[in-house]
Design a protein around this motif. Structure first.
Motif, mmCIF file in Angstrom:
data_model
loop_
_atom_site.group_PDB
_atom_site.id
_atom_site.type_symbol
_atom_site.label_atom_id
_atom_site.label_comp_id
_atom_site.label_asym_id
_atom_site.label_seq_id
_atom_site.Cartn_x
_atom_site.Cartn_y
_atom_site.Cartn_z
ATOM 1 N N ARG A 299 -21.774 17.198 0.018
ATOM 2 C CA ARG A 299 -21.123 18.409 0.513
ATOM 3 C C ARG A 299 -21.810 19.591 -0.156
ATOM 4 N NH1 ARG A 299 -16.326 19.335 -1.149
ATOM 5 N NH2 ARG A 299 -15.294 20.143 0.700
ATOM 6 N N VAL A 300 -22.052 20.647 0.601
ATOM 7 C CA VAL A 300 -22.818 21.781 0.091
ATOM 8 C C VAL A 300 -21.966 23.043 0.145
ATOM 9 C CG1 VAL A 300 -24.904 23.187 0.338
ATOM 10 C CG2 VAL A 300 -24.964 20.738 0.895
ATOM 11 N N ARG A 301 -21.750 23.640 -1.009
ATOM 12 C CA ARG A 301 -21.071 24.937 -1.065
ATOM 13 C C ARG A 301 -22.138 26.015 -1.176
ATOM 14 N NH1 ARG A 301 -16.405 27.634 -2.104
ATOM 15 N NH2 ARG A 301 -15.128 25.763 -2.380
ATOM 16 N N LEU A 302 -22.245 26.857 -0.170
ATOM 17 C CA LEU A 302 -23.202 27.952 -0.170
ATOM 18 C C LEU A 302 -22.592 29.150 -0.883
ATOM 19 C CD1 LEU A 302 -24.401 27.611 3.527
ATOM 20 C CD2 LEU A 302 -25.708 26.988 1.488
ATOM 21 N N VAL A 303 -23.289 29.676 -1.892
ATOM 22 C CA VAL A 303 -22.791 30.832 -2.636
ATOM 23 C C VAL A 303 -23.841 31.934 -2.606
ATOM 24 C CG1 VAL A 303 -21.297 29.455 -4.122
ATOM 25 C CG2 VAL A 303 -23.632 29.938 -4.844
ATOM 26 N N THR A 304 -23.378 33.156 -2.741
ATOM 27 C CA THR A 304 -24.249 34.324 -2.687
ATOM 28 C C THR A 304 -23.973 35.220 -3.890
ATOM 29 O OG1 THR A 304 -22.656 35.564 -1.354
ATOM 30 C CG2 THR A 304 -24.297 34.243 -0.166
ATOM 31 N N GLY A 305 -24.732 36.290 -3.990
ATOM 32 C CA GLY A 305 -24.502 37.254 -5.060
ATOM 33 C C GLY A 305 -24.551 38.677 -4.578
ATOM 34 N N ASP A 306 -24.860 38.850 -3.289
ATOM 35 C CA ASP A 306 -24.997 40.176 -2.704
ATOM 36 C C ASP A 306 -24.733 40.048 -1.198
ATOM 37 O OD1 ASP A 306 -26.402 43.032 -3.428
ATOM 38 O OD2 ASP A 306 -26.871 42.436 -1.370
ATOM 39 N N PRO A 307 -24.168 41.075 -0.570
ATOM 40 C CA PRO A 307 -23.892 40.976 0.869
ATOM 41 C C PRO A 307 -25.113 40.645 1.722
ATOM 42 C CG PRO A 307 -22.723 42.842 -0.062
ATOM 43 C CD PRO A 307 -23.607 42.313 -1.156
ATOM 44 N N SER A 308 -26.287 41.068 1.296
ATOM 45 C CA SER A 308 -27.497 40.792 2.068
ATOM 46 C C SER A 308 -27.787 39.303 2.179
ATOM 47 C CB SER A 308 -28.699 41.503 1.439
ATOM 48 O OG SER A 308 -28.944 41.022 0.117
ATOM 49 N N GLU B 235 -34.509 23.512 4.944
ATOM 50 C CA GLU B 235 -35.033 22.148 4.820
ATOM 51 C C GLU B 235 -34.309 21.381 3.711
ATOM 52 O OE1 GLU B 235 -39.252 19.855 3.719
ATOM 53 O OE2 GLU B 235 -39.239 22.031 4.093
ATOM 54 N N PHE B 236 -34.069 22.040 2.591
ATOM 55 C CA PHE B 236 -33.378 21.387 1.480
ATOM 56 C C PHE B 236 -31.934 21.053 1.847
ATOM 57 C CE2 PHE B 236 -31.171 21.758 -2.764
ATOM 58 C CZ PHE B 236 -31.626 20.541 -3.253
ATOM 59 N N VAL B 237 -31.270 21.947 2.566
ATOM 60 C CA VAL B 237 -29.890 21.678 2.981
ATOM 61 C C VAL B 237 -29.841 20.481 3.919
ATOM 62 C CG1 VAL B 237 -27.899 22.592 4.232
ATOM 63 C CG2 VAL B 237 -29.130 24.051 2.630
ATOM 64 N N ARG B 238 -30.795 20.378 4.826
ATOM 65 C CA ARG B 238 -30.842 19.205 5.696
ATOM 66 C C ARG B 238 -30.888 17.919 4.876
ATOM 67 N NH1 ARG B 238 -35.667 20.646 9.985
ATOM 68 N NH2 ARG B 238 -34.710 22.449 11.037
ATOM 69 N N TRP B 239 -31.734 17.919 3.860
ATOM 70 C CA TRP B 239 -31.849 16.717 3.017
ATOM 71 C C TRP B 239 -30.523 16.426 2.317
ATOM 72 C CZ3 TRP B 239 -31.300 15.900 -2.277
ATOM 73 C CH2 TRP B 239 -31.663 14.624 -2.723
ATOM 74 N N LEU B 240 -29.882 17.443 1.783
ATOM 75 C CA LEU B 240 -28.620 17.245 1.071
ATOM 76 C C LEU B 240 -27.557 16.629 1.980
ATOM 77 C CD1 LEU B 240 -28.353 20.551 -1.024
ATOM 78 C CD2 LEU B 240 -28.650 18.242 -1.940
ATOM 79 N N VAL B 241 -27.384 17.172 3.165
ATOM 80 C CA VAL B 241 -26.334 16.649 4.047
ATOM 81 C C VAL B 241 -26.707 15.262 4.575
ATOM 82 C CG1 VAL B 241 -25.513 18.945 4.669
ATOM 83 C CG2 VAL B 241 -27.235 17.826 6.090
ATOM 84 N N ASP B 242 -27.993 15.007 4.784
ATOM 85 C CA ASP B 242 -28.421 13.675 5.213
ATOM 86 C C ASP B 242 -28.144 12.629 4.140
ATOM 87 O OD1 ASP B 242 -29.243 14.680 7.626
ATOM 88 O OD2 ASP B 242 -31.382 14.730 7.120
ATOM 89 N N GLU B 243 -28.172 13.084 2.865
ATOM 90 C CA GLU B 243 -27.882 12.175 1.751
ATOM 91 C C GLU B 243 -26.388 12.056 1.472
ATOM 92 O OE1 GLU B 243 -30.103 10.328 -0.284
ATOM 93 O OE2 GLU B 243 -31.429 10.774 1.419
ATOM 94 N N GLY B 244 -25.585 12.769 2.226
ATOM 95 C CA GLY B 244 -24.135 12.654 2.088
ATOM 96 C C GLY B 244 -23.485 13.658 1.160
#
Length: 421
Positions: free
Chosen positions: A260-269, A249-258
């Protein structure tokens, strides 16, 4: 039993790292990176090894001779469930002999950072906690020194965990914690911590990446596969689904607001959450996912920091995602699953930009995001000043470690009492 290395005067110092290393957790590797740099700088002739959960991966990434921390990890699971249970049981007994035989070759065993005394995620006593205690006991038997360096802790509810944690800590030659909360937790569990010290998390000692030019309005979103703690095992899947839905839901808001979103992780899971985000945007906003989302693998915390160097703000769940952003003086919001994240945010004077992961409120998160963005220019200088203090504190600890573990001749004795609060 006498340590085998002490039988040969003048032989190189032999040091082993111990912990959940090689399993893909970037935070754990970041702590290892810092301690490796310290040892290679001050003791270049030292022979370094690793006793860990992923020896093949450690050898591949670092070129360090490594071995599995348990008999079961070394020999693998059984052919079926019953056979597997029998192998695990045999492995616990085999390790009583295997661990002392393994550690007799080392002078020092270092547990570099990590939340080794924490129960913020699901944890079974006879898994890693048992291995940790057995390592400390075996080192005491063989004459090796054990150091828990800037580790994390919280008060464990289960009596078995408390006994394993405090038992391992009592057998150590050196203990330090990454915050006062962790030291207090060990004291509350019955450990005498009067001689223990507090320093920043080891990852603050990693070198920062060079600045990166990037398009404006780029946000890093650190996600994790969160299933709750030991107390949440009966509803772990529900917790994971709820958290993932709110991230989507938060990502939808971010992209709707224009943004760019870099998704980062810390573990393979964590890649399961990344996949859920991509799947949702492809279904609800066709053509947007490939344009507005960025997701690249990172094999080290340093590589993750290089990715974060190209963003304006960070919103993250995993502790070392949050810490990496703070290390780079990036305005940050923490979706916290443990007190450790709250503590480091408070130290950076960002306490108002956090909320608990179990009660994640997307509307509040959006308000916090807007507030952080509007105040970013005033927040960054405060973060940079704090980071300078962290580096100075960690440098002072290297002298303390040298005196406590290696009896280095160049250590100034007056530095031994320096502490970071």
């Amino acid at each position: 039993m006498q340590n085998a290395t002490r039988e040969h005067a003048g032989s190189p110092l032999r040091v082993a790292f111990f912990g959940l290393l090689g399993s893909g957790n970037l935070g754990n590797h970041g702590s290892l990176d810092t301690m490796l740099a310290f040892l290679r700088n001050r003791y270049p002739e030292a022979q370094l090894s690793c006793v860990c959960s992923g020896p093949q991966e450690i050898e591949r990434q670092y070129g360090i001779q490594s071995v599995a921390m348990t008999w079961y990890q070394e020999h693998g699971p059984g052919r079926n469930r019953v056979h597997d249970v029998l192998r695990k049981g045999f492995g616990k007994l085999a390790d009583l002999v295997r661990m002392p035989r393994l550690l007799r070759w080392y002078d020092v065993v270092i547990v570099p950072g990590m939340g080794v005394f924490e129960t913020t995620l699901a944890l079974r006593p006879w898994g890693f906690p048992y291995a940790l205690f057995l390592m400390a006991l075996s080192a005491r038997i063989t004459g090796a020194k054990v150091a828990f360096v800037n580790v994390g802790a919280n008060v464990a509810r289960e009596r078995s965990l408390r006994r394993l944690f405090t038992g391992a800590a009592r057998l150590a030659s050196y203990r330090s914690y990454r915050d006062t909360f962790s030291r207090d937790a060990m004291r509350q569990m019955g450990l005498d911590t009067s001689g223990d010290q507090v320093y920043p998390d080891l990852a603050f000692g990693l070198p920062g990446p060079a600045p990166v030019d990037h398009p404006a309005r780029t946000v890093a979103l650190g996600v994790m596969a969160y299933y709750g703690t030991n107390a949440d095992r009966d509803r772990a899947d529900e917790i994971y689904a709820t958290y993932t839905a709110k991230i989507v839901e938060f990502v939808r808001w971010l992209v709707d607001e224009g943004y760019r979103v870099r998704l980062v992780t810390g573990d393979p899971s964590d890649l399961s959450v990344v996949a859920a985000v991509y799947d949702d945007l492809r279904a609800t906003r066709p053509g947007i996912a490939e344009k507005q989302l960025i997701s690249e693998p990172a094999e080290s915390l340093g590589e993750l920091m290089r990715q974060l160097a190209g963003v304006d703000l960070v919103v993250a769940s995993r502790y070392h995602n949050v810490l990496s952003a703070l290390k780079l003086s990036k305005p940050t919001i923490s979706i916290s699953y443990g007190t450790k994240s709250d503590v480091v945010m408070e130290q950076m004077q960002l306490a108002e930009f956090r909320q608990p992961i179990k009660g994640l409120d997307v509307s509040r998160l959006i308000d916090q995001f807007r507030g952080l963005e509007s105040r970013a220019s005033g927040i960054v200088p405060v973060m940079r000043a704090r980071n300078a203090e962290y580096l100075e504190a960690l440098e002072s600890q290297y002298d303390v470690l040298s005196a406590a573990l290696f009896a280095a001749a160049d250590v100034a004795t007056e530095q031994g009492d320096r502490r970071w609060k």
